[in-house]
Design a protein around this motif. Structure first.
Motif, PDB file in Angstrom:
ATOM      1  N   ALA A  19       0.830  -1.209   0.000  1.00 19.59           N
ATOM      2  CA  ALA A  19       0.000   0.000   0.000  1.00 19.59           C
ATOM      3  C   ALA A  19       0.864   1.257   0.000  1.00 19.59           C
ATOM      4  CB  ALA A  19      -0.945   0.002   1.194  1.00 19.59           C
ATOM      5  N   ASP A  34      -2.414   9.981  -1.692  1.00 18.89           N
ATOM      6  CA  ASP A  34      -3.430   9.679  -0.691  1.00 18.89           C
ATOM      7  C   ASP A  34      -2.783   8.711   0.288  1.00 18.89           C
ATOM      8  OD1 ASP A  34      -5.560   8.850   0.840  1.00 18.89           O
ATOM      9  OD2 ASP A  34      -6.624   7.860  -0.795  1.00 18.89           O
ATOM     10  N   HIS A  39      -8.423   4.133   3.612  1.00 19.51           N
ATOM     11  CA  HIS A  39      -8.726   3.959   2.186  1.00 19.51           C
ATOM     12  C   HIS A  39      -7.774   2.957   1.546  1.00 19.51           C
ATOM     13  CE1 HIS A  39      -8.469   5.181  -2.135  1.00 19.51           C
ATOM     14  NE2 HIS A  39      -9.742   4.898  -2.000  1.00 19.51           N
ATOM     15  N   LEU A  40      -6.488   3.079   1.826  1.00 19.81           N
ATOM     16  CA  LEU A  40      -5.489   2.246   1.158  1.00 19.81           C
ATOM     17  C   LEU A  40      -5.495   0.788   1.614  1.00 19.81           C
ATOM     18  CD1 LEU A  40      -2.565   4.794   1.135  1.00 19.81           C
ATOM     19  CD2 LEU A  40      -3.693   3.836  -0.866  1.00 19.81           C
ATOM     20  N   SER A  42      -8.349  -0.770   2.805  1.00 20.57           N
ATOM     21  CA  SER A  42      -9.682  -1.373   2.736  1.00 20.57           C
ATOM     22  C   SER A  42      -9.756  -2.372   1.588  1.00 20.57           C
ATOM     23  CB  SER A  42     -10.759  -0.294   2.563  1.00 20.57           C
ATOM     24  OG  SER A  42     -10.723   0.223   1.256  1.00 20.57           O
ATOM     25  N   GLN A  43     -10.483  -3.429   1.819  1.00 22.16           N
ATOM     26  CA  GLN A  43     -10.693  -4.428   0.772  1.00 22.16           C
ATOM     27  C   GLN A  43     -12.073  -4.188   0.189  1.00 22.16           C
ATOM     28  OE1 GLN A  43      -9.850  -8.370   2.214  1.00 22.16           O
ATOM     29  NE2 GLN A  43      -7.673  -7.986   2.178  1.00 22.16           N
ATOM     30  N   ARG A  44     -12.161  -3.042  -0.503  1.00 26.22           N
ATOM     31  CA  ARG A  44     -13.412  -2.617  -1.111  1.00 26.22           C
ATOM     32  C   ARG A  44     -13.155  -2.140  -2.523  1.00 26.22           C
ATOM     33  NH1 ARG A  44     -16.965   0.645   3.028  1.00 26.22           N
ATOM     34  NH2 ARG A  44     -17.490   1.522   1.011  1.00 26.22           N
ATOM     35  N   ASP A  46     -13.693   0.638  -3.916  1.00 25.31           N
ATOM     36  CA  ASP A  46     -13.172   1.990  -4.091  1.00 25.31           C
ATOM     37  C   ASP A  46     -11.656   2.078  -3.896  1.00 25.31           C
ATOM     38  OD1 ASP A  46     -13.258   1.583  -1.340  1.00 25.31           O
ATOM     39  OD2 ASP A  46     -13.928   3.621  -0.881  1.00 25.31           O
ATOM     40  N   ASN A  47     -11.016   0.988  -3.508  1.00 27.85           N
ATOM     41  CA  ASN A  47      -9.565   0.935  -3.348  1.00 27.85           C
ATOM     42  C   ASN A  47      -8.960   0.348  -4.629  1.00 27.85           C
ATOM     43  OD1 ASN A  47      -6.906   0.339  -2.737  1.00 27.85           O
ATOM     44  ND2 ASN A  47      -7.347  -0.598  -0.770  1.00 27.85           N
ATOM     45  N   PHE A  50      -6.613  -2.673  -4.228  1.00 22.95           N
ATOM     46  CA  PHE A  50      -7.354  -3.898  -3.952  1.00 22.95           C
ATOM     47  C   PHE A  50      -7.974  -4.448  -5.233  1.00 22.95           C
ATOM     48  CE2 PHE A  50     -11.437  -5.964  -3.050  1.00 22.95           C
ATOM     49  CZ  PHE A  50     -10.970  -7.076  -2.364  1.00 22.95           C
TER      50      PHE A  50
END
Length: 192
Positions: A19, A34, A39-40, A42-44, A46-47, A50
């Motif tokens: 990350a 960023d 944010h960095l 997260s396993q979503r 929007d990352n 990821f």
């Protein structure tokens, strides 16, 4: 280049190596990175990191599942002009064509990133490739399922040339994603 408001040691401690590298290499040289761990890490969706790593892991999962089913990836020729009959398994779906275009553009992007010393170009290409892979994955099943009337003894459809060609395309996407992540010094996990 702009100074990052945190030491390298603190950044590695807070984010981990993958990350941290992504945070510093993805933005263009004139943009601030960023560095938000929420944010960095997260396993979503929007990352972006990821999504890229998950796309690679999905390609590896497809290949493992194909191997268990005894399906060997086999690329197919591109569709011929309209007057010639299309080869079975040829890449005709828009999601397949879009993924092929992203794969074909990768060498040019990689060369430009190296020439301009702009790793952000490579990172953006990897994000676009991951997004293209997910569109392909959702629209073009690479493995047979039991939803069709064509069934084998186990109740599942038999693999066709289309499945083998889609597996080859997924495998190529996985290889490019892994290579690009490796060039950025970021891991390409087989499982997430």
């Amino acid at each position: 280049m702009r100074a990052v408001p945190v030491s390298g040691r603190d950044l590695l401690t807070r984010l981990g190596p993958d990350a941290a590298r992504w945070a510093l290499l993805r933005p263009a040289g004139h943009d601030l990175p960023d560095l938000d761990p929420a944010h960095l890490l997260s396993q979503r969706e929007d990352n972006a990191l990821f999504r890229v790593q998950y796309a690679h892991a999905r390609t590896r999962a497809l290949m493992r599942n194909a191997s268990q089913l005894g399906i060997i990836p086999q690329p197919q020729p591109q569709p011929q002009p309209h007057d010639a009959p299309a080869e079975p398994g040829a890449y005709r779906h828009p999601a397949e064509a879009a993924l092929l275009a992203l794969l074909a553009d990768y060498p040019r992007t990689l060369e430009a990133a190296a020439r301009h010393r702009a790793p952000d170009r490579l990172a953006r290409q990897l994000v676009a490739l991951a997004d293209g892979f997910f569109r392909f994955h959702d629209a073009c099943p690479a493995l047979p399922s039991g939803e069709s009337g064509e069934s084998g003894e186990s109740g599942e459809r038999k693999p066709s040339a289309v499945h083998r060609s889609r597996l080859a395309l997924a495998d190529a996407a996985g290889a490019v994603l892994a290579g690009g992540l490796h060039l950025l010094g970021i891991s390409a996990p087989d499982h997430l």
